[in-house]
Design an enzyme around this catalytic site. Structure first.
Site, PDB file in Angstrom:
ATOM      1  N   THR A 183       5.206  -2.471  -9.276  1.00 12.12           N
ATOM      2  CA  THR A 183       5.246  -1.716 -10.525  1.00 12.12           C
ATOM      3  C   THR A 183       5.654  -2.569 -11.727  1.00 12.12           C
ATOM      4  OG1 THR A 183       5.673   0.284  -9.276  1.00 12.12           O
ATOM      5  CG2 THR A 183       6.318   0.332 -11.583  1.00 12.12           C
ATOM      6  N   CYS A 213      -0.334   4.881   3.479  1.00 10.42           N
ATOM      7  CA  CYS A 213      -0.520   5.440   2.146  1.00 10.42           C
ATOM      8  C   CYS A 213      -0.321   6.954   2.196  1.00 10.42           C
ATOM      9  CB  CYS A 213      -1.915   5.125   1.614  1.00 10.42           C
ATOM     10  SG  CYS A 213      -2.071   5.652  -0.083  1.00 10.42           S
TER      11      CYS A 213
END
Lengths: 306, 270
Positions: free
Chosen positions: A270, A134
């Site tokens: 997304t 991340c």
């Protein structure tokens, strides 16, 4: 609808998936919000939002900005922490008719191992996806995923504390992603998933300030699909473990491109933000594609690039 | 939460760059409350990629119609302003907390500005139907950024306008109007919608005057249904006593909040 013939099931590192479409970490939270809007029983599975040892509040707003064919996020790993996850989120996840992959992260090598060990007693977790990549949160400067040695150390710590399949999630923000993939496989990863978001930035020219509270963020969406596809293709040739393709998958055709490039399964991320039922619609379109072309087993397409 | 194919009935310009869209969305119309928003997909999903969240300015349950009043300012609202009647628009009704009514007989003051006024129009109309006395205070930069009296009047027994440049109504801020209202007429319940700075000022005035204030918040968001955790607003007191509860999600924990729940700035009293 005609009679369905195709077999979409996939054996992913020992995890039996109904079909190769999972919802990506950080784009389905812990499943509950999507219950009225999609049908988990028609998906391959879901990957939880990253869990860290301690609860995290995350980054200051603004956390989201749309960019051409994509978006930047700077959430900062907001999550309830391991203890609350086990008590509150997991029982609800365990009730879903779906394969649940739990995504974990730590800020030291030891924390990665502790996370794996603490989850070992929970029945029903399909696999652990290890977020070593991340880009939003600093772990003493570097992040684990950017060097083969630290990536391998985090994965080895998880490997030594779990019997479950271990999926290493890789960052694209490196010089040679195949080198990192080989390192995590050597450290015991049963599979790799890629790509996490690309580091990006947006600037408000009038105010001359970064748009995001976290200054930089992670780019996702259709804009990153060609990058992801190239990296999946490269990694699939470099390692002998299954690859999970992630990055801008919005349609069945996108998912098929990843499979042809070498991915055994894919994650929709997304796209679910704009259409909460995107994953299920992709599965339906995969059936239609295979049925129309007389493809009996979707698994036969994996790595079929000529 | 419900995702519905809404049919656009009309979409007309009602002030400079302000549009009023009426949508047939029967499932949403029966459950939408003032202060809530809908998340509308404009285009095919790549560019623009995400939906546009818009506050609902009115709903007719029987007719199955919702209304949104929006300013064509960004790519999505500009694209929406060009959509013609009969278009099908995927519309998600995600939000959970609408505005809550005050105790019976309480005088109500609605404070908004420019294009942030739509939720207050819906709320004012509903409260008047329930016999609440309402005043609507609206600020804008210039006269042409105000909605017409025809749109504002149904929401309140009295409408007071302010403009920064003095071209219409009081020359100054909408918070001046609120101070006057409180000084002249005393206790009331305040409902506010606007940019962060304006809401912070209104929240501070209400705290000082010891009158209740609810706000309907807007924040940049990707999904509107609680899965992206993007529309974070910092709370004055963290929920559940851990760092995880430091931020609430505007989309599903709001969008309406008691103003005292929000940490408006670093120096905000807690």
């Amino acid at each position: 609808m005609g009679q369905r013939m195709a077999d979409l099931s996939i054996d992913f590192a020992g995890v039996q998936l109904r079909n190769p479409v999972l919802l990506a970490s950080g784009t389905c939270n812990y499943g509950q919000e999507l219950l009225p809007l999609t049908d988990f029983a028609r998906l391959g599975g879901l990957v939880t939002k990253t869990i860290t040892p301690q609860p995290r509040g995350g980054n200051p707003p603004q956390r989201i900005v749309e960019t051409p064919a994509g978006m930047l996020n700077s959430i900062g790993l907001q999550n309830p922490g391991l203890e609350a996850f086990v008590e509150k989120q997991w029982p609800l996840l365990a009730d879903l008719d779906a394969q649940v992959v739990v995504n974990i992260a730590g800020f030291t090598v030891e924390e990665f191992g502790q996370m794996a060990a603490s989850l070992e007693a929970l029945a029903g977790i399909a696999a652990l996806e290890v977020n070593i990549s991340c880009p939003n949160v600093e772990a003493g400067g570097d992040n684990f995923a950017t060097r083969p040695q630290t990536a391998a150390a985090a994965i080895a710590a998880v490997r030594s504390r779990t019997q479950r399949p271990v999926i290493a999630k890789l960052t694209p923000n490196v010089t040679d992603i195949a080198e990192i993939a080989r390192a995590v496989v050597d450290a015991g990863a049963d599979a790799v998933s890629l790509i996490n978001t690309l580091v990006g930035m947006a600037i408000d020219v009038e105010q001359r300030r970064p748009v995001l509270g976290g200054i930089t963020g992670g780019l996702s969406g259709p804009a990153i699909k060609p990058v992801a596809l190239a990296m999946v293709w490269k990694v699939a040739q470099a390692v002998d473990v299954p690859v999970m393709g992630i990055g801008g998958i919005t349609s069945a055709r996108d998912a098929l491109e990843f499979m042809v490039a070498g991915a055994s399964a894919g994650q929709v991320g997304t796209a679910s933000f704009a259409n909460p039922n995107a994953g299920v619609e992709i599965v339906e379109d995969l059936y239609a594609y295979c049925d129309e072309r007389g493809i009996d087993r979707i698994a036969s397409l994996v790595g079929s690039l000529r | 939460m419900i995702d519905e194919q809404a049919r656009l009935l009309s979409n007309r310009e009602v002030a400079a760059d302000f549009y009023l869209a009426r949508l047939n969305a029967p499932h949403i119309a029966v459950r939408i409350e003032p202060g809530q928003f809908v998340n509308i997909q404009v285009g095919a999903g790549v560019a623009p990629l995400l939906r546009v969240p818009l506050s609902v300015s009115g709903a007719d349950r029987e007719a199955g119609i919702i209304e949104v009043l929006y300013e064509a300012v960004g790519p999505k609202t500009r694209a929406l302003s060009q959509v013609g009647p009969d278009a099908a628009l995927p519309t998600l009704s995600p939000s959970r907390q609408g505005l809550a009514a005050p105790s019976e007989g309480t005088r109500v003051v609605l404070v908004g500005c420019g294009i942030c006024v739509p939720p207050l129009l819906y709320w004012g109309l509903k409260l008047r139907q329930r016999s609440y006395q309402t005043a609507l205070l609206v600020g804008a930069r210039t006269a042409d950024k105000h909605l017409s009296n025809e749109l504002l009047a149904p929401a309140a027994d009295a409408v007071h306008l302010a403009t920064d440049d003095g071209s219409l109504g009081h020359a100054g801020l909408v918070t001046d109007l609120l101070q006057n209202e409180l000084a002249e007429k005393g206790p009331c319940a305040v409902y506010c919608c606007g940019p962060h700075g304006m809401m912070q000022a209104v929240a501070a005035i209400c705290l000082e005057a010891q009158v209740p204030c609810q706000v309907s918040l807007e924040e940049y968001m990707a999904c509107g249904i609680g899965i992206c955790v993007g529309c974070a607003v910092e709370l004055a007191t963290a929920k559940g006593d851990t760092d995880y509860g430091r931020y609430a999600r505007v989309c599903v924990d709001g969008p309406a909040f008691d103003a005292r729940q929000i940490k408006w700035g670093n120096a905000w009293p807690t």
